[in-house]
Design a protein around this motif. Structure first.
Motif, PDB file in Angstrom:
ATOM      1  N   TYR A  56      -4.938   1.029   2.735  1.00 44.85           N
ATOM      2  CA  TYR A  56      -6.211  -0.014   2.663  1.00 44.85           C
ATOM      3  C   TYR A  56      -7.374   0.272   2.987  1.00 44.85           C
ATOM      4  O   TYR A  56      -8.390   0.226   2.775  1.00 44.85           O
ATOM      5  N   THR A  60     -10.989   1.768   1.623  1.00 44.52           N
ATOM      6  CA  THR A  60     -12.208   0.746   2.406  1.00 44.52           C
ATOM      7  C   THR A  60     -13.002   1.786   2.359  1.00 44.52           C
ATOM      8  O   THR A  60     -14.151   1.824   2.311  1.00 44.52           O
ATOM      9  N   LEU A 118      -6.093  -5.795  -1.708  1.00 48.89           N
ATOM     10  CA  LEU A 118      -5.825  -6.682  -0.740  1.00 48.89           C
ATOM     11  C   LEU A 118      -4.824  -8.402  -0.599  1.00 48.89           C
ATOM     12  O   LEU A 118      -3.995  -8.192   0.117  1.00 48.89           O
ATOM     13  N   ARG A 121      -1.670  -5.805   0.542  1.00 46.91           N
ATOM     14  CA  ARG A 121      -1.697  -5.117   1.897  1.00 46.91           C
ATOM     15  C   ARG A 121      -1.134  -7.337   2.876  1.00 46.91           C
ATOM     16  O   ARG A 121      -0.822  -7.418   3.685  1.00 46.91           O
ATOM     17  N   ALA A 132      -5.906 -14.660   0.190  1.00 50.92           N
ATOM     18  CA  ALA A 132      -7.150 -14.151  -0.454  1.00 50.92           C
ATOM     19  C   ALA A 132      -8.742 -14.485  -0.622  1.00 50.92           C
ATOM     20  O   ALA A 132      -9.251 -14.697  -1.106  1.00 50.92           O
ATOM     21  N   LEU A 145      -9.948 -12.698   7.035  1.00 52.93           N
ATOM     22  CA  LEU A 145      -9.285 -11.417   5.939  1.00 52.93           C
ATOM     23  C   LEU A 145      -9.105  -9.923   6.631  1.00 52.93           C
ATOM     24  O   LEU A 145      -8.514  -9.872   6.423  1.00 52.93           O
ATOM     25  N   ALA A 149      -5.972  -7.928   7.319  1.00 49.00           N
ATOM     26  CA  ALA A 149      -5.886  -6.874   7.427  1.00 49.00           C
ATOM     27  C   ALA A 149      -5.930  -6.205   8.502  1.00 49.00           C
ATOM     28  O   ALA A 149      -5.079  -4.432   8.138  1.00 49.00           O
TER      29      ALA A 149
END
Length: 166
Positions: A56, A60, A118, A121, A132, A145, A149
């Protein structure tokens, strides 16, 4: 505390080498940047399964870097050939359309897989992917969120694993 494993998980976990890359249906703990980006695009619209923190956060970072580069292209394209009228109104140069088109293509190409990542994750921390949707709550949703995460993996998240024929 030991979590029960379902028979298909025991069978699937035995199907890959411990030192090798796990199958696509399984999370890759300790993924590197190139591996995370490759898995991101291979699992383009896969909302089932799990994604590790490294998968993740490496994606990102990669998406952030691409966005910064696209923003620089957009700004330079708008500045090159810009004109200022007598009233002080600035008209951007024609290059802004190229930068804008690139940014739009990037956004459209990555929105679905980013949402899928997402959701995976969230599954890895043993939460429903439907969480989400809290992104729709201004500011607090994005903050929640972010916290989700950052959380470490939860072994109970194995319930979201549904091995397929990747």
């Amino acid at each position: 505390m030991s979590y029960p494993q379902y028979p298909h998980q025991q069978q699937q976990q035995a199907s890959y080498q411990p030192g090798g890359e796990p199958p696509l249906w399984a999370p890759y703990y300790g993924a590197t940047l190139p591996i995370a980006v490759r898995r991101f695009f291979k699992k383009y619209a896969t909302f089932s399964g799990r994604a590790s923190r490294s998968e993740y956060w490496w994606w990102t970072l990669a998406a952030f870097i691409v966005s910064v580069v696209l923003n620089i292209i957009l700004q330079m394209g708008g500045a090159a050939g810009a004109s200022v009228s007598a009233s002080g109104t600035v008209t951007p140069g024609p290059g802004i359309f190229v930068g804008g088109a690139l940014a739009l293509v990037w956004a459209l190409a990555t929105i679905v897989p980013s949402l899928a990542l997402l959701v995976r994750r969230l599954h890895d921390v043993n939460m429903s992917g439907w969480l989400a949707l809290i992104i729709l709550v201004p500011f607090l949703g994005a903050l929640a969120l972010l916290v989700f995460a950052i959380l470490p993996s939860n072994p109970a998240g194995q319930r979201y694993d549904q091995p397929t024929g990747y």
